[in-house]
Design a protein around this motif. Sequence first.
Motif, PDB file in Angstrom:
ATOM      1  N   HIS A   1      40.704  32.839  33.695  1.00  0.00           N
ATOM      2  CA  HIS A   1      40.629  31.758  34.685  1.00  0.00           C
ATOM      3  C   HIS A   1      39.528  30.743  34.402  1.00  0.00           C
ATOM      4  O   HIS A   1      39.184  29.928  35.270  1.00  0.00           O
ATOM      5  CB  HIS A   1      40.546  32.327  36.108  1.00  0.00           C
ATOM      6  CG  HIS A   1      41.840  32.956  36.498  1.00  0.00           C
ATOM      7  ND1 HIS A   1      42.018  34.318  36.535  1.00  0.00           N
ATOM      8  CD2 HIS A   1      43.050  32.410  36.781  1.00  0.00           C
ATOM      9  CE1 HIS A   1      43.281  34.582  36.844  1.00  0.00           C
ATOM     10  NE2 HIS A   1      43.917  33.444  36.992  1.00  0.00           N
TER      11      HIS A   1
ATOM     12  N   CYS B   1      38.398  33.803  42.672  1.00  0.00           N
ATOM     13  CA  CYS B   1      38.028  32.523  42.053  1.00  0.00           C
ATOM     14  C   CYS B   1      39.006  31.408  42.386  1.00  0.00           C
ATOM     15  O   CYS B   1      38.726  30.247  42.115  1.00  0.00           O
ATOM     16  CB  CYS B   1      37.882  32.694  40.539  1.00  0.00           C
ATOM     17  SG  CYS B   1      39.375  33.316  39.734  1.00  0.00           S
TER      18      CYS B   1
ATOM     19  N   CYS C   1      34.426  39.457  42.497  1.00  0.00           N
ATOM     20  CA  CYS C   1      35.883  39.531  42.348  1.00  0.00           C
ATOM     21  C   CYS C   1      36.462  40.617  43.255  1.00  0.00           C
ATOM     22  O   CYS C   1      37.520  40.442  43.854  1.00  0.00           O
ATOM     23  CB  CYS C   1      36.256  39.866  40.913  1.00  0.00           C
ATOM     24  SG  CYS C   1      35.634  38.691  39.716  1.00  0.00           S
TER      25      CYS C   1
ATOM     26  N   CYS D   1      40.211  41.515  44.156  1.00  0.00           N
ATOM     27  CA  CYS D   1      41.155  40.818  43.277  1.00  0.00           C
ATOM     28  C   CYS D   1      41.475  41.624  42.026  1.00  0.00           C
ATOM     29  O   CYS D   1      42.565  41.556  41.482  1.00  0.00           O
ATOM     30  CB  CYS D   1      40.589  39.456  42.906  1.00  0.00           C
ATOM     31  SG  CYS D   1      41.609  38.577  41.738  1.00  0.00           S
TER      32      CYS D   1
ATOM     33  N   ASN E   1      45.088  35.109  42.705  1.00  0.00           N
ATOM     34  CA  ASN E   1      46.075  34.483  41.825  1.00  0.00           C
ATOM     35  C   ASN E   1      47.036  35.454  41.140  1.00  0.00           C
ATOM     36  O   ASN E   1      47.929  35.034  40.435  1.00  0.00           O
ATOM     37  CB  ASN E   1      45.344  33.658  40.767  1.00  0.00           C
ATOM     38  CG  ASN E   1      44.188  34.445  40.152  1.00  0.00           C
ATOM     39  OD1 ASN E   1      44.314  35.636  39.904  1.00  0.00           O
ATOM     40  ND2 ASN E   1      43.067  33.801  39.935  1.00  0.00           N
TER      41      ASN E   1
HETATM   42 FE1  SF4 Z   1      39.156  35.543  39.321  1.00  0.00          FE
HETATM   43 FE2  SF4 Z   1      40.095  37.800  40.246  1.00  0.00          FE
HETATM   44 FE3  SF4 Z   1      39.784  37.498  37.603  1.00  0.00          FE
HETATM   45 FE4  SF4 Z   1      37.671  37.705  39.222  1.00  0.00          FE
HETATM   46  S1  SF4 Z   1      39.202  39.289  38.818  1.00  0.00           S
HETATM   47  S2  SF4 Z   1      37.926  36.204  37.597  1.00  0.00           S
HETATM   48  S3  SF4 Z   1      38.349  36.683  41.071  1.00  0.00           S
HETATM   49  S4  SF4 Z   1      41.179  36.381  38.944  1.00  0.00           S
END
Ligand code: SF4
Length: 645
Positions: free
Chosen positions: A121, A297, A357, A360, A378
């Motif tokens: 990301h 994020c 995070c 997520c 996401n």
């Molecule tokens: Fe983004 Fe989730 Fe990956 Fe962390 S774990 S960088 S919040 S997508």
Amino acid sequence: MGSSLTHKILKEHLLSGELIPGREIAIKIDQTLTQDATGTMAYLQFESMGIPRVKSELSVSYVDHNTLQMGFENADDHRYLQTVAARYGVVFSRPGNGICHQVHLERFAAPGRTLLGSDSHTPTAGGMGMIAIGSGGLDVAVAMAGGEFYLTAPQVIKIELKGRLRKWVSAKDVIFYVLSVLSTKGNVNKVLEYAGDGVKTLSIPERATITNMGAETGVTTSIFPSDEITKAFLTAQDRKKDWRLMEADEGADYAQIINIDLSKLLPMAALPHSPGNVVPVKDICGRKVDQVEIGSCTNSSLRDLMVVGKLIAGKKVHPRVSLAIAPGSRQVFSMISKNGILSHMIDSGARIMESTCGFCIGSGQSPHTDAVSVRTSNRNFEGRSGTQSAGVYLVSPETAALAAIYGEFVDPLSMNEKDFPCVDLPERFDVDDSMIIYPPENAQGVKIIRGPNIGEPPVNSALAAHLEGVIAIKVGDKITTDHIMPAGPRLKYRSNIKKYAEFVFEGVEPKFFAYAAKLRAAKKAVFILAGESYGQGSSREHAALCPMFLGVKAVFAKSLERIHAANLVNFGILPLLFVDTSDYDKVDKDDEIRLTDVISCLDNNKNIILYDATKKISLEMKYLLSSRQKEIVKSGGLLNYTRGK
Ligand code: SF4
Ligand code: MIC
């Protein structure tokens, strides 16, 4: 003909190759970022290169993924990352300071620059008008050592925005719409470049939500122009000096143009188990909800949490629902605590999480059996939440807040327009970089501290001319790196490849580890057979490194995703593609396979013949490798190749 913004920045950073879509180019990387889960390997690899100090303009090491500290391993990783950063000139963002992409956007992202991050990301920073690309940790280690980054010159798709989002429709719904057009596969080596009058209606955090989740389409990156809104954001972050006007030339050439009228978009949701399964929220209204997780994020900026806080102010979370909120950065956390929004959240019954995070990546907050979990993140791959039977729905912060209050999906557009909480970004953000530690000028005396769980990165041997082995697993389409190398509770082994490798394909084929070990003992190569879009999702190079450690020599697939394909090459695994994709059906698990004259095929640009000794058939396999990549695979990976040079 004028240049797209993407080509302008790439041209300014071009070190070798021609900027012709499809050709391999090398670019200079100005900034790098790592996070803890991919960072430990990246710094171990950097250390093994013997360079005294990073050569990039700016390198930042974030600790944001795994902060649960269940057992000593995690805290040991953090201490290693902090000391190795100080030793080699890397800026260190302490655990608690926030999610790498959110903090990078706030404090470091700069228009016109290039950023390489060991996280898929990383394109979040494209919202700031920079070329920000996700890659495996080894590529980031090379960039920190001053090496160039190689990529396929992308085709640029223009996304022309007009109009303005209606109240209750969110930036997240823009990227959902893009996903409904492009889907999650077939977009390798493309860049999404946003333009048009509609851009002016979107704030930087909104643009960053869109570029962040562009990753789910599989493109190399996404980018917005840098304009007066970018300037205002940077000024509010006390970084006006970083601003630069960046936009495409008039009449620039694009491979494709997608037109979006923002005023026509609807609130959308991605149904389980793919970010590409998008439907309008109105189609799932009334469906009961058990858990709501707000953060990640994609949607954890001040703008997003202010909207959520205002929506739930004075209301209570529905008794069936567990609502958790994780602010994206300490800056966001601190500002919502000072302006009273945090009190509204607490009073409503929300559970307030660390700025990480967390949920997520399945690090805590796993929902109950068969739960409907609604998240602003996401990715909703099966099992990623930590609960195999749960269904994760991805939505905007607005849709999530309503689901938390009502206990079911509610179409935000059914709300009264005047009740929408409009949020203006502040003229000044609270800037406090005290959780960011700058490295000392003279770091000679800094001692790097390693815990017992931190092992050396394994090395591979050079590729053999003839490979004999067995297909140890056959998987279907859209296998993600979460399927290959699970995160969640297994995250704490990221620095210990020997241990982590025990969990390769854990949720898909639990016997894979034992099977691979048996084949290795019999001196046979291990092969993986896959369908379309193998290696979707995260940048975790462990999805190549651990299979390499288990003796995987080649992947046979219908198609491969960009970052994973590059990681396979970096660890000396042959990425082979069926010339005729229907051949995939002719081959099975347990088949004995022979690949002969592999080296001479690579040297002479000839397709490689896969001989299936079980079925007694020969199939033609191709590869999309540059001359440089062929040499890397032949050497057994990038580290061997670099040492050899
Ligand atoms: Fe983004 Fe989730 Fe990956 Fe962390 S774990 S960088 S919040 S997508
Ligand atoms: C993810 O969202 O899947 C991760 C966890 O951020 C990964 C990185 C990792 O596996 O450490 C990513 O997106 O690259």
